[in-house]
Enzyme design. Sequence first.
Site, PDB file in Angstrom:
ATOM      1  N   GLU A   1      -7.743  62.582  29.206  1.00 34.71           N
ATOM      2  CA  GLU A   1      -7.619  63.460  28.037  1.00 34.71           C
ATOM      3  C   GLU A   1      -6.154  63.693  27.682  1.00 34.71           C
ATOM      4  O   GLU A   1      -5.797  63.798  26.507  1.00 34.71           O
ATOM      5  CB  GLU A   1      -8.327  64.797  28.282  1.00 34.71           C
ATOM      6  CG  GLU A   1      -9.810  64.695  28.666  1.00 34.71           C
ATOM      7  CD  GLU A   1     -10.628  63.780  27.772  1.00 34.71           C
ATOM      8  OE1 GLU A   1     -10.312  63.666  26.573  1.00 34.71           O
ATOM      9  OE2 GLU A   1     -11.575  63.153  28.282  1.00 34.71           O
TER      10      GLU A   1
ATOM     11  N   HIS B   1      -4.862  60.909  25.489  1.00 34.25           N
ATOM     12  CA  HIS B   1      -5.170  61.183  24.081  1.00 34.25           C
ATOM     13  C   HIS B   1      -4.172  62.200  23.532  1.00 34.25           C
ATOM     14  O   HIS B   1      -3.603  62.035  22.457  1.00 34.25           O
ATOM     15  CB  HIS B   1      -6.565  61.814  23.934  1.00 34.25           C
ATOM     16  CG  HIS B   1      -7.715  60.871  24.124  1.00 34.25           C
ATOM     17  ND1 HIS B   1      -7.863  59.711  23.408  1.00 34.25           N
ATOM     18  CD2 HIS B   1      -8.800  60.932  24.933  1.00 34.25           C
ATOM     19  CE1 HIS B   1      -8.982  59.101  23.773  1.00 34.25           C
ATOM     20  NE2 HIS B   1      -9.573  59.825  24.706  1.00 34.25           N
TER      21      HIS B   1
HETATM   22 ZN   LIG Z   1     -11.317  59.431  25.693  1.00 38.94          ZN
END
Ligand SMILES: [Zn+2]
Length: 156
Positions: free
Chosen positions: A68, A71
């Site tokens: 995460e 991202h």
């Molecule tokens: Zn992802």
Amino acid sequence: MDDRELQNWVERVSLDRFGIPFRHRAIFNARLRSTGGRYFTKTHHIEISPHQLAAYGPEETEKIIKHELCHYHLHLQGRGYKHRDPEFKALLKQVGAARYCKALPGARRTLPVKYLLICRSCGQTYPRKRKTDPRKYACGRCRGKLRLVEAEPRPG
Ligand SMILES: [Zn+2]
Ligand SMILES: [Zn+2]
């Protein structure tokens, strides 16, 4: 573990592995079942499934946190932050992040969509769970010829 401990954890991983602070919120979301975590492009928040932690333990959960954060940091830097972006894939490898957010046990009874049949004429798509020979079918809308592609994994 509560949200505050998760927040500290994500902040620490961000500094240790990315060398950049995490300046937004990380919270547990018990409704997340099909993925271990999620990044929100609008709010820059990260959500982690507590079921992920219960099922796979802290080591695997940290890999999801790194996923995460890949991202998160790429998105904030205006770089390729999506699953198919080469920059995203490279950063995953570099920091030892999970390639995908694991589906949790019992999260899904049906197979995920792995392939798409796409009409060469009108672009209509037909999700398929197994590899399918596109020559055996025609488009249901225009009778056009189909081609088979691998579906993008769901964003997580
Ligand atoms: Zn992802
Ligand atoms: Zn068609």
